[in-house]
Each structure stands twice: as C-alpha cells, then as structure tokens.
Design an enzyme around this catalytic site. Structure first.
Site, PDB file in Angstrom:
ATOM      1  N   GLY A  94      11.869-160.171 -33.985  1.00  0.00           N
ATOM      2  CA  GLY A  94      12.097-159.019 -33.118  1.00  0.00           C
ATOM      3  C   GLY A  94      10.855-158.628 -32.353  1.00  0.00           C
ATOM      4  CD  GLU A 140      16.673-140.080 -21.883  1.00  0.00           C
ATOM      5  OE1 GLU A 140      15.585-139.723 -22.359  1.00  0.00           O
ATOM      6  OE2 GLU A 140      17.167-141.209 -22.076  1.00  0.00           O
TER       7      GLU A 140
END
Length: 482
Positions: A23, A183
């Site tokens: 990752g 947002e």
C-alpha cells in the site's frame, strides 16, 4: 519492569532485513521515506502506479483540479533511494508463519518485516447493488466518474431544454453528511451557481438543487457540535439543503427513497459509510466489525511483532479512544513503523505509538470551511479563516513540488476568474436514471434528428427560441461572489 528489545530473525543473524510494504497511501509512503536511510531493503507494492492525495479527490470530482494535480508516480518519488524498489502488483494471500505473501501476478514475496496499509473502501451496508447508482469517492477513477455524471446532468438538461422547452429538476443527492459528503455538496453548489452560470444558453445551472441526507442527528458527527452547526449555516448560504435523521432505504435509477418518500435525483452520490480493505481479513488475525485489524500500540496484531498494520486498516485504541482513520494518524503511523524497525536494528526497545492530534478541517465551498484546531493552540473556526487555513495545510502536505505549484496556480486562477479548466466528460455519455426523470422524452426521434434538413434546422431554431424564453422567465439573478 524494563522494556524488552523486540528480536527479529534477520537482525539476530546480522543480515540486512527485507521490509515489505503493501500500500502506497500516506502510511506506506511515510514508512518508506523513514526507512530510506536505515540499513534495510524495502519493497513497496501497490496495485496502482501512483500515490493519490485523497483529501483533494473531491476537487477532481467537481472539475477544480485534474487527476495529475493530486497524484504522483510512486517510482519517481523514490528514484534516488537505492534501497527501495517499487512493484505494481496486488497481495492475495498471507502466510504469516512462513513470512511469505502471494501476489496476484503469481509471484511470492518473502519478508522479515511486513507492513500492510491498504486503507478502506466504500460500505453500502449490504446493498452492494447501489454502488452502480451512487458512486462513492476513494480513487481517481471514482472522482472522474462523479465528474462525468455531474457535468453530464447539465449537458443533458441543456439538450432537453433545446428539444422540448423544459428539463427535469436538477436534483443532486448526497447520501451521508460526513466530511466527504459536505465537501461534495458544497462543490456542486459552487460549480452550479458560480462557475457555470454563463456557460449555458438554455438552462440556468444556479437552479440546481443540492441535498445532503444524513442518517444521524447532525452532519460532521466527528466534529464538535458548534462546528456542525456552523457547517449547516454555511451550507445554507450556498443553497445546500441538509436533512438529518434521514434514513435512505432504497436507491434506484433516477431517485432515492428516504423514509418511504421518493426524492428524484439526476445524480446520487454515496458518502455514508466505509469499511476496511479486504486485506485485513486475509491476514487471518482478529478484526473489528468493519474489517479493521486490532493492533496494539506497537501497531502489531497479537502474536506478530514483525507485522505492522497502519492507517484506515488499523484499529488502534489509545487512552480508551480509537484513533480516527484519517490522513494525519496514517502519516504518523508510517513514521513510527520506520522508527520501531530502526530501534530493533539498534537493539533498543520499541516505543509506543502516540497520536499527536493537530486538529481536523473540512472545506464546504468557496471561502467556507470549518476547522477544529488542536495545535499550536485550541480553536474552533468557521468561514474564511478556516478556509484559508485549509488551503495552506493542503498545499503543504501535497507530495511533490510540481503538484504544489500546479494546485496553487489552479486555485488562484479559479478564485479570480471563476473558471474551471478540468470540466471534461469522458467515457459513457449516458446517465443512470435520466430517462426515468419526469418530462424526459423516450422518443428516439428527438435524439436522432437529421440536422442537415432545412425543416429540422428551422424546427430546432424554434425550439431554441422557445427554450431561451423559458430560461429567461425562470432565470434568477446569479449570486455574486463575496
């Protein structure tokens, strides 16, 4: 009782340890950067070739920034670190006893230390069929799909107005009132009321309706109540409607069902839930109900001191409180993993992880945001001051000087010109549920007209004139920027 040194077989043998990092999010990158000058060999693996600055994904989704502004090729970030190699692959199986990881490509990777930091994904609470109708926002692909749907809704409304003299209500529904939902809602309102107000001839984008449906008693539930209230006030100023205690029971093409009430939606977006990456359960260790791995303050699952789990994938409890799965803790966890491996190599006891909470910020729209400041002083801000602080912080944490410069330029240009340059519709040009909207004709002759015919051209001119008159009658004065 004196703290003990954590022994690793490679360190005990005096050989150079191999660190495998799965990752390349905030935790993975910070761990790799912290280990760049430590005598270890690092393999950084990700299924994509780039790191994405997730806090700005919503700006890609609403055409403020292009994907390249917030993404950086992983290889270019580590080209000068000779002990770091980068592979584009995906882990599919772990053998923690043998210290091996099987990859999707068929390769098997061995390690002395393993770090897993693959983040989280969307959770539709068992209704996975909703994913195609209400995309969430976790990746660049998600962002460009949301951008496609939002922009396409306005384009289809313009065409419908030209052809018939009317168009369906432009309702945008966001399910979930957390930071991502807030947002997205604010950005949709901004693009409709400020940035596209002069771009269309037959519709008024400012007439778009944006709704947030939050299942809990308030939006931004992880923030203090006063900041949630400030967020509601600022959203109302932008024209965004907030409905709390709103339980969505169904999502279908073109509408959502909330408490047995149908709400038409040209675009539905999902911001209501997340779950841990599936790799957490593949590790074969204890997880919580969201799939996060239970780890101690050394970030290790029980019985595996050579395995670290970080970021959104980790369930870490400090002083009786679970550490939130956001960017700041992930960065600090990555830094701490590098520090603990270095402590092992130096024969020193590991130190416990401690989360240094600097605060939280969420942007709402142009010159609108909320901020809970914890360092270097404590404060709760709303409005322009919070928005300006948010801008500075996000520019600072962006990876790469080129990206910082590009984002700063785009924001400055957008602020002064009210123009957004990333409004591209790519891929499929159909919108789920559009044909189910009231007033949309299913007559194929309206979408397959021969515009070379004089009669058709005259007819279109008539439609255009009628549509323009309708638009003029419904036009409201555009809201002027502050």
């Amino acid at each position: 009782m004196a703290a003990r040194v954590t022994e690793n077989p490679a360190v005990k043998r005096g050989t150079r340890p191999r660190v495998l990092i799965i990752g390349s999010g905030f935790a993975g990158l910070h761990a790799a950067m912290g280990l760049a000058k430590v005598p270890v060999d690092i393999t950084l693996i990700d299924r994509r070739n780039h790191h994405t600055f997730q806090p700005l994904l919503y700006q890609v989704a609403l055409a403020v920034l292009s994907p390249a502004n917030i993404a950086q090729p992983i290889r270019s970030m580590f080209r000068d670190q000779q002990n770091i190699e980068v592979l584009m692959d995906e882990a599919i199986h772990f053998d923690l006893d043998a210290r091996r990881v099987a990859m999707k490509s068929g390769a098997t990777m061995e390690y002395d230390y393993l770090m897993v930091a693959t983040g989280s994904t969307h959770s539709y609470f068992g209704k996975d069929e909703w994913a195609k109708l209400a995309p969430g926002l976790k990746t660049v692909e998600d962002a460009t799909e949301i951008r496609r749907r939002v922009l396409l809704a306005f384009e289809l409304a313009e065409r419908q107005m030209l052809e018939t003299g009317s168009h369906p209500p432009l309702n945008f529904v966001i399910v979930g009132g957390g930071p991502t939902g807030v947002e997205l809602a604010g950005a949709i309102s901004d693009i409709a009321k400020l940035y596209m107000r002069r771009d269309f001839r037959h519709i008024n984008p400012a007439m778009a309706r944006v709704l947030i449906l939050e299942g809990g008693p308030r939006i931004l539930p992880s923030y203090p109540e006063d900041l949630s209230a400030k967020a509601v006030e600022q959203l109302a100023t932008l024209g965004v409607e907030v409905q709390v205690n709103a339980r969505v029971t169904d999502i279908q093409p073109g509408y959502v069902v909330m408490d047995n009430k149908r709400i038409d939606a040209v675009v539905t977006l999902w911001a209501a839930g997340v779950q841990a990456s599936p790799l957490g359960k593949l590790l074969g260790v204890e997880t919580d109900k969201r799939g996060c791995v239970l780890v101690d303050l050394h970030l290790n699952p029980a019985g595996h001191p050579d395995v670290f789990v970080c970021g959104d994938l980790a369930h870490v409890v400090e002083n009786g409180r679970q550490i939130p799965g956001v960017a700041q803790p992930a960065m600090q966890m990555g830094d701490h993993v590098a520090q603990m491996i270095a402590q092992d190599i130096d024969g020193k006891p590991r130190t416990n992880f401690h989360y240094f909470d600097k605060g939280d910020m969420s942007t709402i729209g142009r010159m609108a945001a909320v901020a809970k400041v914890e360092w270097p002083f404590k404060a709760h801000w709303g409005g322009f001051l919070a928005w300006a602080t948010w801008l500075v912080v996000h520019i600072f944490f962006l990876i790469g000087f080129r990206n910082r410069l590009a984002v700063l330029f785009e924001w400055t240009y957008t602020y002064f010109t009210f123009s957004r340059g990333a409004r591209l519709i790519t891929g499929d040009q159909t919108l789920p549920g559009w044909n189910e909207q009231e007033g949309v004709s299913s007559d194929p002759t309206l979408t397959a007209l021969d515009t070379t015919s004089p009669g058709v051209r005259d007819g279109l001119k008539g439609h255009a004139s009628e549509a323009s008159n309708v638009a003029a009658r419904t036009e409201e004065p555009a809201k002027q920027p502050a």
